[in-house]
Scaffold this active site. Structure first.
Site, PDB file in Angstrom:
ATOM      1  N   ASP A  13       0.815  -1.225   0.000  1.00 21.31           N
ATOM      2  CA  ASP A  13       0.000   0.000   0.000  1.00 21.31           C
ATOM      3  C   ASP A  13       0.843   1.267   0.000  1.00 21.31           C
ATOM      4  O   ASP A  13       0.464   2.286   0.574  1.00 21.31           O
ATOM      5  CB  ASP A  13      -0.967   0.017   1.205  1.00 21.31           C
ATOM      6  CG  ASP A  13      -1.804  -1.244   1.254  1.00 21.31           C
ATOM      7  OD1 ASP A  13      -2.259  -1.669   0.190  1.00 21.31           O
ATOM      8  OD2 ASP A  13      -1.967  -1.805   2.348  1.00 21.31           O
ATOM      9  N   LYS A  16       2.152   2.104  -5.160  1.00 18.06           N
ATOM     10  CA  LYS A  16       2.857   1.605  -6.355  1.00 18.06           C
ATOM     11  C   LYS A  16       2.031   1.805  -7.625  1.00 18.06           C
ATOM     12  O   LYS A  16       2.559   2.102  -8.671  1.00 18.06           O
ATOM     13  CB  LYS A  16       3.178   0.103  -6.200  1.00 18.06           C
ATOM     14  CG  LYS A  16       4.164  -0.188  -5.074  1.00 18.06           C
ATOM     15  CD  LYS A  16       4.421  -1.670  -4.951  1.00 18.06           C
ATOM     16  CE  LYS A  16       3.258  -2.447  -4.433  1.00 18.06           C
ATOM     17  NZ  LYS A  16       2.872  -2.153  -3.039  1.00 18.06           N
ATOM     18  N   GLY A  17       0.706   1.626  -7.483  1.00 19.96           N
ATOM     19  CA  GLY A  17      -0.173   1.735  -8.659  1.00 19.96           C
ATOM     20  C   GLY A  17      -0.025   3.077  -9.342  1.00 19.96           C
ATOM     21  O   GLY A  17       0.129   3.149 -10.556  1.00 19.96           O
ATOM     22  N   GLY A  40      -4.286  -4.402  -4.277  1.00 24.15           N
ATOM     23  CA  GLY A  40      -5.303  -3.468  -4.746  1.00 24.15           C
ATOM     24  C   GLY A  40      -4.600  -2.176  -5.076  1.00 24.15           C
ATOM     25  O   GLY A  40      -4.044  -1.532  -4.197  1.00 24.15           O
ATOM     26  N   HIS A  41      -4.532  -1.854  -6.339  1.00 23.29           N
ATOM     27  CA  HIS A  41      -3.847  -0.633  -6.742  1.00 23.29           C
ATOM     28  C   HIS A  41      -4.872   0.441  -7.093  1.00 23.29           C
ATOM     29  O   HIS A  41      -5.663   0.266  -8.016  1.00 23.29           O
ATOM     30  CB  HIS A  41      -2.911  -0.926  -7.919  1.00 23.29           C
ATOM     31  CG  HIS A  41      -1.766  -1.802  -7.521  1.00 23.29           C
ATOM     32  ND1 HIS A  41      -1.004  -2.506  -8.419  1.00 23.29           N
ATOM     33  CD2 HIS A  41      -1.264  -2.092  -6.307  1.00 23.29           C
ATOM     34  CE1 HIS A  41      -0.061  -3.177  -7.754  1.00 23.29           C
ATOM     35  NE2 HIS A  41      -0.219  -2.941  -6.481  1.00 23.29           N
ATOM     36  N   GLN A 225       2.275  -5.937  -3.031  1.00 21.27           N
ATOM     37  CA  GLN A 225       2.632  -6.001  -1.602  1.00 21.27           C
ATOM     38  C   GLN A 225       3.932  -5.224  -1.347  1.00 21.27           C
ATOM     39  O   GLN A 225       4.218  -4.303  -2.089  1.00 21.27           O
ATOM     40  CB  GLN A 225       2.730  -7.451  -1.105  1.00 21.27           C
ATOM     41  CG  GLN A 225       1.367  -8.173  -1.032  1.00 21.27           C
ATOM     42  CD  GLN A 225       0.949  -8.791  -2.344  1.00 21.27           C
ATOM     43  OE1 GLN A 225       1.728  -9.462  -2.995  1.00 21.27           O
ATOM     44  NE2 GLN A 225      -0.280  -8.583  -2.740  1.00 21.27           N
ATOM     45  N   ARG A 304     -10.421  -2.865   5.099  1.00 18.63           N
ATOM     46  CA  ARG A 304     -10.021  -2.803   6.516  1.00 18.63           C
ATOM     47  C   ARG A 304      -9.260  -1.504   6.797  1.00 18.63           C
ATOM     48  O   ARG A 304      -8.469  -1.061   5.956  1.00 18.63           O
ATOM     49  CB  ARG A 304      -9.077  -3.979   6.857  1.00 18.63           C
ATOM     50  CG  ARG A 304      -9.765  -5.319   6.862  1.00 18.63           C
ATOM     51  CD  ARG A 304      -8.776  -6.428   7.164  1.00 18.63           C
ATOM     52  NE  ARG A 304      -7.828  -6.667   6.067  1.00 18.63           N
ATOM     53  CZ  ARG A 304      -6.863  -7.557   6.106  1.00 18.63           C
ATOM     54  NH1 ARG A 304      -6.681  -8.288   7.180  1.00 18.63           N
ATOM     55  NH2 ARG A 304      -6.063  -7.734   5.064  1.00 18.63           N
ATOM     56  N   ARG A 306      -6.298   0.634   7.834  1.00 16.38           N
ATOM     57  CA  ARG A 306      -4.863   0.293   7.922  1.00 16.38           C
ATOM     58  C   ARG A 306      -4.292   0.850   9.212  1.00 16.38           C
ATOM     59  O   ARG A 306      -4.674   1.948   9.636  1.00 16.38           O
ATOM     60  CB  ARG A 306      -4.106   0.887   6.737  1.00 16.38           C
ATOM     61  CG  ARG A 306      -4.519   0.275   5.422  1.00 16.38           C
ATOM     62  CD  ARG A 306      -3.778   0.919   4.244  1.00 16.38           C
ATOM     63  NE  ARG A 306      -4.277   0.407   2.990  1.00 16.38           N
ATOM     64  CZ  ARG A 306      -4.419   1.123   1.865  1.00 16.38           C
ATOM     65  NH1 ARG A 306      -4.067   2.387   1.854  1.00 16.38           N
ATOM     66  NH2 ARG A 306      -4.894   0.567   0.780  1.00 16.38           N
ATOM     67  N   LEU A 333       3.460  12.405   0.454  1.00 17.04           N
ATOM     68  CA  LEU A 333       4.114  13.412   1.292  1.00 17.04           C
ATOM     69  C   LEU A 333       3.088  14.453   1.759  1.00 17.04           C
ATOM     70  O   LEU A 333       3.194  14.991   2.864  1.00 17.04           O
ATOM     71  CB  LEU A 333       5.253  14.086   0.507  1.00 17.04           C
ATOM     72  CG  LEU A 333       6.148  15.003   1.307  1.00 17.04           C
ATOM     73  CD1 LEU A 333       6.951  14.231   2.346  1.00 17.04           C
ATOM     74  CD2 LEU A 333       7.113  15.781   0.409  1.00 17.04           C
ATOM     75  N   GLY A 416      -0.077  14.037  -4.031  1.00 17.54           N
ATOM     76  CA  GLY A 416      -1.542  13.988  -4.026  1.00 17.54           C
ATOM     77  C   GLY A 416      -2.000  12.771  -4.782  1.00 17.54           C
ATOM     78  O   GLY A 416      -1.198  12.128  -5.467  1.00 17.54           O
TER      79      GLY A 416
END
Ligand code: IMP
Length: 431
Positions: A13, A16-17, A40-41, A225, A304, A306, A333, A416
């Site tokens: 999470d 990466k996507g 999930g990306h 992951q 869920r 995080r 950031l 963003g």
């Protein structure tokens, strides 16, 4: 013609996507090489939110080819649904735009049933899996009783294998986990239909990549992951069931190590984790809650909440070593804007001793205390920053420190959720 691997440096999470979507601009092929629909990306394109679980995030670029390598575990129902929903959104996914390795293993209904049944039986000692059948599918692969995507195309062979395997699975489900047995006929019929629909997408991914490389094309490998969820190097047993480190791109897509030119590590400006397991910098009170709400830190696969905490330099250094990182992309950031102080974990303390690495023994996980260094925060919103100079001096100092600590250059900063909200300092494809 560089090949670039993108990996997560934390517990997944990391964003990466979005980074893959940006880098895909210069790539010709985008390849997933491990994991499955536990990933999930999330991408925001043209103000619209898209979540991908299996198809590489490069799919939003016309003219690019997306491939699912042999190292991925494929739930055909999820893959077909993802293709359908992209097509409904006006993005055709014909064979040739997407390829799936004939050697990828299939997630079967009994994998999901076993995953969920085991977690329920374990209760408090559960791993906190995504319940998608990932672990049981990889187990079968290694035990040499898995079913590969290519085998769906041979109904007789598929039926015989399924019959033999299901007998054992139903025994385990009923007698050990106390779950309902599954019907052979139902799975057989459903999966053959999946096979017919997937057939035109099935190919030898390794060969396709070799041809592309010989033609001088740019290849982007998209990890799922994160490093600390790696089956060998992560916080075992609170890990996923695949190798998530950069080296897995080779075995999981069928390319040799000498063909990889650059490894980009994605590092969120703070840390999150879903599921159980050690998390030394976790913030259980107000600041953790603030990061969760501001950063939208809810699982894109399971929804869920995080767990949130400060950036952990110890695992970042491990990620540098385990992946051989060439560069870093720091994401989210902007979520830190408005905090009066920002903390960074330089080392751990365990039983009064300073530790520079994550312990491997479960018994020590409970004892970890983070040794934190404090940085002044900044007030400005960052989403309009498009260059290094646009960033507030405090944000620049924080990034410079991360870079020096990790001994790896920061080449991208995400400010963003939208595609354009980022600063690209150096494109990994411009070698
Ligand atoms: P599994 O991969 O479903 O077996 O779950 C094992 C562990 O990895 C659990 O803690 C999950 O929450 C975690 N996990 C799996 N996939 C992801 C991901 O894409 N992002 C973050 N955590 C993940």
């Amino acid at each position: 013609m560089p090949s670039v691997v993108v990996v997560g440096t934390q517990w997944g999470d990391e964003g990466k996507g979005k980074v893959v979507d940006i880098l895909a601009e210069k790539a010709d092929l985008i390849v997933r090489f491990q994991g499955g629909n536990n990933a999930g990306h999330t991408l925001v394109i043209g103000g619209r939110k898209h979540i991908l679980h299996l198809i590489p995030s490069g799919i939003f670029h016309p003219e690019k080819t997306c491939l699912i390598g042999n190292g991925v575990v494929v739930d055909p129902a999820v893959l077909l649904k993802e293709i359908e929903s992209l097509e409904t959104a006006g993005l055709p996914v014909p064979p040739g735009k997407l390829w799936v390795s004939e050697n990828a293993h299939l997630i079967m209904p009994y994998h999901k049933a076993i995953d969920l049944g085991r977690e329920a039986k374990k209760g408090k000692t559960r791993i906190g899996t995504t319940g998608r059948g990932i672990g049981p599918c990889y187990e079968d692969k290694v035990a040499r009783r898995g079913i590969k995507v290519g085998e769906l195309l041979e109904p007789e062979l598929f039926g015989a294998k399924l019959k033999e395997i299901l007998e054992e699975k139903n025994f385990y489900l009923e007698k050990y986990l106390g779950q309902a047995p599954l019907s052979y006929q139902e799975i057989y019929k459903t999966y053959l239909r999946f096979g017919e629909r997937l057939a035109p997408y099935v190919t030898n991914v390794s060969e396709k990549l070799a041809v592309a490389r010989a033609e001088g094309r740019n290849i982007l490998f998209e990890g799922a992951q994160g490093t600390q969820l790696d089956i060998d190097h992560g916080t075992y047993p609170f890990v996923t069931s695949s190798n998530t480190v950069a080296g897995a791109a080779c075995s999981g897509a069928g390319v040799g190590p000498t063909t990889i030119d650059y490894v980009l590590g994605i590092c969120k400006a703070y840390t999150t984790r879903v599921g159980e397991g050690p998390f030394p910098t976790e913030l259980k009170e107000n600041t953790g809650e603030h990061l969760r709400e501001k950063g939208g830190e809810y699982g894109s696969t399971t929804g869920r909440p995080r767990r949130c905490g400060w950036l952990d330099g110890v695992i970042l250094k491990e990620a540098v070593r385990l992946n051989g990182l060439s560069g870093l992309a720091v994401t989210k950031l902007d979520v830190l804007s408005g905090l009066s102080a920002i903390e960074f974990c330089e080392a751990y303390e365990i039983q009064g001793q300073r530790w520079e690495r994550m312990p491997t023994r479960v018994s020590l996980f409970q004892e970890l205390k983070p040794l934190l260094r404090s940085f002044p925060g900044w007030k400005d919103q960052l989403s309009r920053c498009r260059s290094w100079e646009d960033l507030p001096p405090e944000a620049q100092d924080y990034l410079r420190f991360i870079e020096e600590f990790a001994q790896v250059p920061i080449v991208m900063v995400s400010t963003g959720p939208a595609r354009e909200e980022h600063i690209l300092l150096r494109d990994p494809f411009d070698l």
